[in-house]
Write an enzyme that holds these catalytic residues in place. Sequence first.
Site, PDB file in Angstrom:
ATOM      1  N   PRO A  10      26.862  30.929  26.724  1.00 39.43           N
ATOM      2  CA  PRO A  10      27.638  32.061  27.217  1.00 39.43           C
ATOM      3  C   PRO A  10      27.269  33.389  26.581  1.00 39.43           C
ATOM      4  O   PRO A  10      27.027  33.478  25.376  1.00 39.43           O
ATOM      5  CB  PRO A  10      29.086  31.678  26.876  1.00 39.43           C
ATOM      6  CG  PRO A  10      28.987  30.582  25.898  1.00 39.43           C
ATOM      7  CD  PRO A  10      27.699  29.875  26.157  1.00 39.43           C
ATOM      8  N   ASN A  11      27.236  34.387  27.441  1.00 40.27           N
ATOM      9  CA  ASN A  11      27.024  35.797  27.094  1.00 40.27           C
ATOM     10  C   ASN A  11      25.579  36.136  26.758  1.00 40.27           C
ATOM     11  O   ASN A  11      25.239  37.320  26.595  1.00 40.27           O
ATOM     12  CB  ASN A  11      27.954  36.235  25.948  1.00 40.27           C
ATOM     13  CG  ASN A  11      29.406  36.139  26.347  1.00 40.27           C
ATOM     14  OD1 ASN A  11      29.792  36.672  27.376  1.00 40.27           O
ATOM     15  ND2 ASN A  11      30.203  35.435  25.564  1.00 40.27           N
ATOM     16  N   ARG A  18      23.637  44.790  25.271  1.00 40.88           N
ATOM     17  CA  ARG A  18      24.804  45.130  24.460  1.00 40.88           C
ATOM     18  C   ARG A  18      24.527  44.692  23.011  1.00 40.88           C
ATOM     19  O   ARG A  18      23.715  43.803  22.790  1.00 40.88           O
ATOM     20  CB  ARG A  18      26.065  44.367  24.919  1.00 40.88           C
ATOM     21  CG  ARG A  18      26.564  44.686  26.297  1.00 40.88           C
ATOM     22  CD  ARG A  18      27.495  45.892  26.299  1.00 40.88           C
ATOM     23  NE  ARG A  18      28.109  46.102  27.608  1.00 40.88           N
ATOM     24  CZ  ARG A  18      27.483  46.594  28.670  1.00 40.88           C
ATOM     25  NH1 ARG A  18      26.213  46.910  28.595  1.00 40.88           N
ATOM     26  NH2 ARG A  18      28.119  46.771  29.819  1.00 40.88           N
ATOM     27  N   TYR A  23      21.932  41.543  18.031  1.00 36.95           N
ATOM     28  CA  TYR A  23      21.077  40.622  18.789  1.00 36.95           C
ATOM     29  C   TYR A  23      19.721  41.209  19.197  1.00 36.95           C
ATOM     30  O   TYR A  23      18.937  40.531  19.850  1.00 36.95           O
ATOM     31  CB  TYR A  23      21.840  40.124  20.030  1.00 36.95           C
ATOM     32  CG  TYR A  23      23.094  39.364  19.677  1.00 36.95           C
ATOM     33  CD1 TYR A  23      23.030  38.149  18.995  1.00 36.95           C
ATOM     34  CD2 TYR A  23      24.360  39.861  19.992  1.00 36.95           C
ATOM     35  CE1 TYR A  23      24.174  37.451  18.644  1.00 36.95           C
ATOM     36  CE2 TYR A  23      25.517  39.175  19.649  1.00 36.95           C
ATOM     37  CZ  TYR A  23      25.412  37.969  18.977  1.00 36.95           C
ATOM     38  OH  TYR A  23      26.546  37.283  18.636  1.00 36.95           O
ATOM     39  N   ASN A  73      20.230  27.495  22.521  1.00 38.28           N
ATOM     40  CA  ASN A  73      21.169  28.395  21.845  1.00 38.28           C
ATOM     41  C   ASN A  73      22.489  28.246  22.594  1.00 38.28           C
ATOM     42  O   ASN A  73      22.661  28.825  23.670  1.00 38.28           O
ATOM     43  CB  ASN A  73      20.680  29.838  21.895  1.00 38.28           C
ATOM     44  CG  ASN A  73      21.616  30.768  21.132  1.00 38.28           C
ATOM     45  OD1 ASN A  73      22.746  30.398  20.811  1.00 38.28           O
ATOM     46  ND2 ASN A  73      21.162  31.969  20.837  1.00 38.28           N
ATOM     47  N   ALA A  76      28.582  30.723  21.651  1.00 38.71           N
ATOM     48  CA  ALA A  76      29.835  30.417  20.958  1.00 38.71           C
ATOM     49  C   ALA A  76      30.252  28.950  21.099  1.00 38.71           C
ATOM     50  O   ALA A  76      31.040  28.450  20.281  1.00 38.71           O
ATOM     51  CB  ALA A  76      30.941  31.340  21.467  1.00 38.71           C
ATOM     52  N   GLU A  97      18.059  23.715  17.618  1.00 38.70           N
ATOM     53  CA  GLU A  97      19.180  24.653  17.805  1.00 38.70           C
ATOM     54  C   GLU A  97      18.754  26.036  17.309  1.00 38.70           C
ATOM     55  O   GLU A  97      18.220  26.171  16.203  1.00 38.70           O
ATOM     56  CB  GLU A  97      20.369  24.143  16.984  1.00 38.70           C
ATOM     57  CG  GLU A  97      21.584  25.049  16.985  1.00 38.70           C
ATOM     58  CD  GLU A  97      22.697  24.519  16.075  1.00 38.70           C
ATOM     59  OE1 GLU A  97      22.605  23.343  15.600  1.00 38.70           O
ATOM     60  OE2 GLU A  97      23.641  25.269  15.813  1.00 38.70           O
ATOM     61  N   HIS A  99      19.762  30.185  16.746  1.00 36.55           N
ATOM     62  CA  HIS A  99      20.684  31.329  16.724  1.00 36.55           C
ATOM     63  C   HIS A  99      19.882  32.581  16.406  1.00 36.55           C
ATOM     64  O   HIS A  99      19.123  32.605  15.427  1.00 36.55           O
ATOM     65  CB  HIS A  99      21.801  31.120  15.704  1.00 36.55           C
ATOM     66  CG  HIS A  99      22.602  29.912  16.052  1.00 36.55           C
ATOM     67  ND1 HIS A  99      23.455  29.893  17.129  1.00 36.55           N
ATOM     68  CD2 HIS A  99      22.625  28.674  15.521  1.00 36.55           C
ATOM     69  CE1 HIS A  99      23.964  28.692  17.237  1.00 36.55           C
ATOM     70  NE2 HIS A  99      23.487  27.922  16.278  1.00 36.55           N
ATOM     71  N   ARG A 106      27.750  35.855   8.837  1.00 35.18           N
ATOM     72  CA  ARG A 106      28.790  36.425   9.703  1.00 35.18           C
ATOM     73  C   ARG A 106      30.141  35.754   9.441  1.00 35.18           C
ATOM     74  O   ARG A 106      30.337  35.158   8.389  1.00 35.18           O
ATOM     75  CB  ARG A 106      28.338  36.293  11.164  1.00 35.18           C
ATOM     76  CG  ARG A 106      26.998  36.991  11.422  1.00 35.18           C
ATOM     77  CD  ARG A 106      26.568  36.893  12.867  1.00 35.18           C
ATOM     78  NE  ARG A 106      27.486  37.606  13.753  1.00 35.18           N
ATOM     79  CZ  ARG A 106      27.454  37.514  15.081  1.00 35.18           C
ATOM     80  NH1 ARG A 106      26.545  36.747  15.676  1.00 35.18           N
ATOM     81  NH2 ARG A 106      28.321  38.195  15.808  1.00 35.18           N
ATOM     82  N   ARG A 110      31.788  31.056  12.401  1.00 37.64           N
ATOM     83  CA  ARG A 110      30.438  30.804  12.913  1.00 37.64           C
ATOM     84  C   ARG A 110      29.624  29.907  11.981  1.00 37.64           C
ATOM     85  O   ARG A 110      28.465  29.584  12.260  1.00 37.64           O
ATOM     86  CB  ARG A 110      29.677  32.128  13.125  1.00 37.64           C
ATOM     87  CG  ARG A 110      30.288  33.024  14.174  1.00 37.64           C
ATOM     88  CD  ARG A 110      29.431  34.257  14.411  1.00 37.64           C
ATOM     89  NE  ARG A 110      30.242  35.329  14.961  1.00 37.64           N
ATOM     90  CZ  ARG A 110      30.500  35.507  16.254  1.00 37.64           C
ATOM     91  NH1 ARG A 110      30.002  34.684  17.141  1.00 37.64           N
ATOM     92  NH2 ARG A 110      31.261  36.514  16.665  1.00 37.64           N
TER      93      ARG A 110
END
Length: 142
Positions: A10-11, A18, A23, A73, A76, A97, A99, A106, A110
């Site tokens: 997601p996102n 953004r 990121y 990835n 969330a 995996e 990120h 962070r 997370r």
Amino acid sequence: MPTIYLLNGPNLNLLGKRQPEIYGSETLEDVERLCRAALPEGWDLRALQSNWEGQLIDWIHEARDHAAGIVINPGAFTHTSVAILDALNAYEGPVIEIHISNVHKRESFRHHSYVSLRADGVIAGLGIEGYVAGVRRVCSTR
Ligand code: CA2
């Protein structure tokens, strides 16, 4: 032809559009392009993104019969999804995996990953280079 499933949660469709301070400014299309460029001759990539947990799970199920490895990835869902962990546990090939950010630098929520209980490798904080490293790793473990 061995195919790597490159899954984004997601996102991550907003990558490069953004929050560049977290990121970066490169897009998901850039990620796919760099990963394709890293493939050895004769390999293929299936690059997919969804904001829906069930869709990601369906693609992981599809990967059982079609993928030489999964680079994921989970966004969330990393920190919440036992269902994605269960789907990955039903997949037999290598799972890496990714990120983009260093999740350990962070918020504490997370710091825990359900997916890491299954992943063969975890890369965090290398920006989108992490995806390329994940793809190279899958290719070299075959
Ligand atoms: O660092 C990562 O790659 C994450 O998986 C990204 C997730 C976050 O929930 C994880 O804790 C760490 C969030 C993805 C959101 O991506 C965006 C990208 C650009 C703009 C807005 C969101």
